[in-house]
Design a protein around this motif. Structure first.
Motif, PDB file in Angstrom:
ATOM      1  N   ARG A 179       5.669  -0.665  -0.797  1.00 10.99           N
ATOM      2  CA  ARG A 179       5.410  -0.829   0.885  1.00 10.99           C
ATOM      3  C   ARG A 179       3.892  -1.569   1.001  1.00 10.99           C
ATOM      4  NH1 ARG A 179       3.797   2.277   5.395  1.00 10.99           N
ATOM      5  NH2 ARG A 179       2.889   3.850   4.177  1.00 10.99           N
ATOM      6  N   THR A 180       2.949  -1.026   0.235  1.00  8.11           N
ATOM      7  CA  THR A 180       1.571  -1.608   0.622  1.00  8.11           C
ATOM      8  C   THR A 180       0.911  -2.365  -0.552  1.00  8.11           C
ATOM      9  OG1 THR A 180       0.730   0.405  -0.134  1.00  8.11           O
ATOM     10  CG2 THR A 180       1.146   0.466   2.187  1.00  8.11           C
ATOM     11  N   ALA A 181       1.742  -2.794  -1.672  1.00  6.80           N
ATOM     12  CA  ALA A 181       1.414  -3.628  -2.823  1.00  6.80           C
ATOM     13  C   ALA A 181       0.472  -4.943  -2.254  1.00  6.80           C
ATOM     14  CB  ALA A 181       2.172  -3.785  -3.622  1.00  6.80           C
ATOM     15  N   ASP A 182       1.398  -5.505  -1.253  1.00  6.86           N
ATOM     16  CA  ASP A 182       0.764  -6.948  -0.868  1.00  6.86           C
ATOM     17  C   ASP A 182      -0.538  -6.613  -0.109  1.00  6.86           C
ATOM     18  OD1 ASP A 182       2.901  -8.093  -1.950  1.00  6.86           O
ATOM     19  OD2 ASP A 182       3.871  -8.485   0.165  1.00  6.86           O
ATOM     20  N   ARG A 183      -0.625  -5.546   0.637  1.00  7.75           N
ATOM     21  CA  ARG A 183      -1.960  -5.155   1.099  1.00  7.75           C
ATOM     22  C   ARG A 183      -3.046  -5.316   0.120  1.00  7.75           C
ATOM     23  NH1 ARG A 183      -1.360  -0.113   5.238  1.00  7.75           N
ATOM     24  NH2 ARG A 183       0.128  -1.185   6.233  1.00  7.75           N
ATOM     25  N   ALA A 184      -2.807  -4.445  -0.995  1.00  4.41           N
ATOM     26  CA  ALA A 184      -3.656  -4.313  -1.978  1.00  4.41           C
ATOM     27  C   ALA A 184      -4.226  -5.715  -2.479  1.00  4.41           C
ATOM     28  CB  ALA A 184      -3.460  -3.146  -2.889  1.00  4.41           C
ATOM     29  N   LYS A 185      -3.051  -6.350  -2.795  1.00  9.20           N
ATOM     30  CA  LYS A 185      -3.405  -7.788  -3.373  1.00  9.20           C
ATOM     31  C   LYS A 185      -4.171  -8.688  -2.399  1.00  9.20           C
ATOM     32  CE  LYS A 185       0.848  -7.953  -6.136  1.00  9.20           C
ATOM     33  NZ  LYS A 185       2.235  -7.968  -5.570  1.00  9.20           N
ATOM     34  N   ALA A 186      -3.765  -8.601  -1.168  1.00 11.33           N
ATOM     35  CA  ALA A 186      -4.566  -9.574  -0.086  1.00 11.33           C
ATOM     36  C   ALA A 186      -6.158  -9.092  -0.085  1.00 11.33           C
ATOM     37  CB  ALA A 186      -3.725  -9.219   1.283  1.00 11.33           C
ATOM     38  N   ALA A 187      -6.232  -7.852  -0.273  1.00 12.57           N
ATOM     39  CA  ALA A 187      -7.567  -7.119  -0.461  1.00 12.57           C
ATOM     40  C   ALA A 187      -8.408  -7.677  -1.617  1.00 12.57           C
ATOM     41  CB  ALA A 187      -7.648  -5.698   0.061  1.00 12.57           C
TER      42      ALA A 187
END
Ligand SMILES: NC(=O)c1ccc[n+]([C@@H]2O[C@H](COP(=O)([O-])OP(=O)(O)OC[C@H]3O[C@@H](n4cnc5c(N)ncnc54)[C@H](OP(=O)(O)O)[C@@H]3O)[C@@H](O)[C@H]2O)c1
Length: 318
Positions: A179-187
């Motif tokens: 669910r939040t993998a993209d968030r960590a990548k974007a960070a």
């Protein structure tokens, strides 16, 4: 003024939207007209009565440990602040919080609000931003060129921790749910280790760190079980550090290998917070807000959090 209060501990239905007296700032304090507060996991634990030992509050209690707003009045002996200043702060957790039109705060904990984002969104920063900063730099003494694993990096603290570690020149490995993998990548995470599927907590325990090359620092932000927390020691090189924020289980150490476990208890620090708001204004730190909810609906935010369905960092607009 309008505020949300609870008169007894319990589930989210104990939260009441009601009229209360406006507080008056004492010596060294200021009165803030609240723009917003934000939801933090500890708010739910305080309301439920789980924190009566470490964080004793007087009932009825107004929740909300983060504040963004405008100074409305100064108490005696306050210097360096003026009525009209826009500020943010991580409030003392035992006092009344900012789920109200006004809150009183010690002048010494406040920092200038970032100017480049909405004052409302700035309430998403203080507690979690300070937690990330203190984990990485006060406790783990992270420096450029080191390797850090952030476990539970898709959440609010994790978003700041990834960005701050990356800016410090570290190699950042993030574990998240799908669910939040993209968030960590974007960070800015260099590597993201994730579950193959959106899954329940049991399957998420299966995130495997054994293939990870040794790191200098692990920051744990996830409510994993103590055995999984202890297993994270294996990916830390001798002399490294495990910083844990889920302090209901003590951070394990591996003394023979000189790996120290540290329990983090976030503290207010106006200087650090001013540094973070400066990073926001310079574009070096992004504040992420998943939803903005009016004050009267705070009980539904607590209910979402209790059900595990909060979509991410939630600011409560006053
Ligand atoms: N000790 C202190 O002073 C202090 C201060 C601030 C925060 N905290 C604690 O630090 C933690 C992080 O805070 P936060 O505001 O960032 O919370 P958050 O936004 O809810 O993030 C929690 C993270 O944990 C992950 N997670 C949940 N269950 C998991 C599981 N079983 N296995 C692996 N990952 C799991 C979540 O993953 P997904 O989002 O990907 O589902 C999320 O990334 C919370 O437990 C909070 O209470 C402690």
């Amino acid at each position: 003024m309008k505020a949300i209060r609870f008169h007894e501990y319990g589930d989210p239905t104990v939260l009441r939207h009601e009229d209360v007296d406006q507080p008056v700032p004492g010596t060294g304090q200021v009165l803030i007209r609240v723009a917003a507060t934000s939801f933090n996991g500890v708010d739910g634990n305080i309301r439920a009565g789980f924190m009566q030992g470490p964080i004793p509050v007087a009932l009825p209690h107004i929740p909300g440990i983060d504040v963004s707003g405008t100074i409305a009045a100064l108490g005696d002996e306050v210097t360096g602040l003026a009525v009209g200043d826009r500020v943010v702060g991580f409030l003392p957790m035992t006092g009344d919080g900012a789920a109200a039109e006004y809150v009183v705060a010690p002048a010494g904990i406040l920092a200038p609000a970032p100017t480049g984002i909405d004052l409302v969104d700035a309430a998403a920063l203080p507690t979690v931003g300070l937690t990330a900063w203190q984990a990485l730099f006060d406790h783990a003494k992270l420096t450029g060129g080191q390797r850090v694993l952030i476990n539970g990096a898709g959440g609010a603290v994790g978003g700041y921790a990834v960005q701050l570690a990356k800016s410090a020149g570290a190699h950042v490995i993030a574990t998240t749910s799908a669910r939040t993998a993209d968030r960590a990548k974007a960070a800015g995470a260099d590597e993201v280790i994730t579950d193959a599927q959106e899954s329940d907590a049991k399957e998420r325990e299966a995130i495997d760190h054994t293939g990870v090359d040794p790191v200098d620092v692990v920051v744990n932000l996830a409510p994993i079980d103590p055995a999984r927390l202890a297993a994270l020691l294996d990916v830390i090189r001798p002399g490294g550090v495990l910083v844990n924020t889920t302090v209901w289980m003590p951070a394990p150490s591996d003394e023979p290998r000189g790996v120290r476990g540290i329990d983090l208890f976030v503290r207010s620090d106006a200087g650090q917070l001013a540094h973070l708001t400066g990073l926001v204004d310079s574009g070096a730190l992004r504040v992420e807000v998943a939803q903005r909810v009016p004050l009267a609906e705070l009980p539904s935010v607590h209910a979402q959090a209790a059900a595990g369905t909060l979509p991410g960092k939630t600011v409560i607009v006053v």
